[in-house]
Write a protein that holds these residues in place. Structure first.
Motif: not given
Length: 110
Positions: A6-27
């Protein structure tokens, strides 16, 4: 063991959300820059259109409105005769150009 999964899933989803937010911000930032440039070009084109409309308005006000029923008849006759003379001159000039072109073609074919 489940804790680590569960910790790995949460950390992975947080990392994915970070990259998604960064991409949306740049766009979004790129979109805002393009909108700023488009608004500048729109303002420039609006200024050019306004200048063209002003020039057309000035040209329309300075031009003679043309013949009317209340003008003197001699003015109409003079205008028609001038137009006929100009048309005759254009016709003669065109005929002279055609004759010279035909002569060139005739020389070329001989």
């Amino acid at each position: 063991m489940w804790f680590w999964v569960w910790a790995l899933l949460i950390v992975g989803s947080l990392v994915g959300a970070f990259f998604l937010a960064r991409s949306l911000w740049r766009s979004a930032r790129g979109l805002l820059e393009e909108l700023g440039e488009a608004s500048q070009r729109f303002a420039e084109s609006a200024d050019r259109l306004q200048e063209a409309a002003d020039r057309a308005r000035e040209a329309a006000s300075t031009q003679h409105p043309g013949p009317s029923l209340f003008d003197d008849v001699t003015i109409h006759y003079q205008r028609v005769n001038a137009q006929r003379a100009a048309r005759t001159e254009r016709k003669e000039a065109r005929r002279a150009r055609h004759v010279s072109t035909w002569q060139k073609w005739k020389q070329f074919n001989e």
